[in-house]
Design an enzyme around this catalytic site. Sequence first.
Site, PDB file in Angstrom:
ATOM      1  CE  LYS A  88      -4.038  -0.872   3.180  1.00  0.00           C
ATOM      2  NZ  LYS A  88      -3.331  -1.870   4.319  1.00  0.00           N
TER       3      LYS A  88
ATOM      4  CG  ASP B 163      -0.429   0.128   2.563  1.00  0.00           C
ATOM      5  OD1 ASP B 163       0.958   0.372   2.629  1.00  0.00           O
ATOM      6  OD2 ASP B 163      -0.693  -0.541   3.527  1.00  0.00           O
TER       7      ASP B 163
HETATM    8  C1  R5P Z   1      -1.590  -0.067   7.417  1.00  0.00           C
HETATM    9  O1  R5P Z   1      -1.532   0.708   6.573  1.00  0.00           O
HETATM   10  C2  R5P Z   1      -0.306  -0.970   7.835  1.00  0.00           C
HETATM   11  O2  R5P Z   1       0.634  -0.385   7.110  1.00  0.00           O
HETATM   12  C3  R5P Z   1      -0.420  -2.560   7.305  1.00  0.00           C
HETATM   13  O3  R5P Z   1      -0.730  -2.538   5.842  1.00  0.00           O
HETATM   14  C4  R5P Z   1      -1.748  -2.973   8.100  1.00  0.00           C
HETATM   15  O4  R5P Z   1      -1.886  -2.418   9.421  1.00  0.00           O
HETATM   16  C5  R5P Z   1      -2.017  -4.409   7.756  1.00  0.00           C
HETATM   17  O5  R5P Z   1      -3.053  -4.871   8.499  1.00  0.00           O
HETATM   18  P1  R5P Z   1      -3.657  -6.221   7.968  1.00  0.00           P
HETATM   19  O6  R5P Z   1      -2.762  -7.328   8.103  1.00  0.00           O
HETATM   20  O7  R5P Z   1      -4.943  -6.318   9.068  1.00  0.00           O
HETATM   21  O8  R5P Z   1      -4.296  -5.993   6.734  1.00  0.00           O
END
Ligand code: R5P
Length: 298
Positions: A190, A167
Amino acid sequence: MIITSCGNSVEMAKNAARSLGIKFCPLEIKAFPDGDIYLKYTWPVKGKTVVIIHSFQPNPDMSLFDVIFAAETAKDLEAKRVVLIAPYLAYMRQDKRFHYGEAINSKIMAKLLNNSIDEIITIDPHLHRYGSLKDIFMIRAVKLTANRLIEDYIQKNIPNCVIVGPDAESYQWAEEVAERIGVEATVLKKTRYTSRHVDVKVVKPIPIKGKNAVIVDDIISTGHTIAEAAKKIRRKGAKTITAIGVHGLFVEDAISKLKKAGVTHIITCNTVEHETNKIDVTGLIVDELKGMKGDIKK
Ligand code: R5P
């Protein structure tokens, strides 16, 4: 200087103390029969710098509470200063009020810590809408990064690779790591619908067929972000897919979700203790503490 912990990161705290040649002094923390916290320093802290090494996972709410009690007690016992080393600092993702009425967790957490500790040191905090820790902390706040260690790991273990950031925020890890290793990188776009529903799109395609793809992100929580990224990369013909997270929280069935999506290897730093820990960040903390030389007496 003395080093302690409220229960998380005890191994790291002991190893850091050993490297610095100073004492690891465990805290006594338990509950009164009615559930109230009972906390006790079992050695003198008067005039000392008290370093609390404590990751905010598992149990983030309890961690915050325990750290505040430990810090306030140290100050009450006339410690010279209290330094919190939070290898993983929770609450940083809720950095704005997305819907009316919501708490802004990061601001509240910082406000509480600003009142109780003198300094905070953390590793790759989730800085998205904040440019720096200074946006929320009034005390000295130091951000360390595991990027160099991640680069070393990739260089030693994953040949013929490309780096993928799942992302926009992950450019901080993915692009920097790729640039220094000298390989191609792409950062995906994302869209997050809910905590457990995300979608990612490849906006800048790079050749992935036959390569070892490495997805680098700061936090792996439910695993949805990396799983969605992995599905896209798998379709592009990656030979293997390694997920590297600085902070592996692995909530719910994150591990099986990642494997099902095609992730072949899962690697994390030891900011949160987990069986996937392959990258040791203790040295970063030790180096930072060495900078406080005057406080370290053998
Ligand atoms: C959020 O933007 C962080 O950088 C991570 O991509 C996020 O916390 C990942 O969360 P999950 O594993 O629940 O998708």
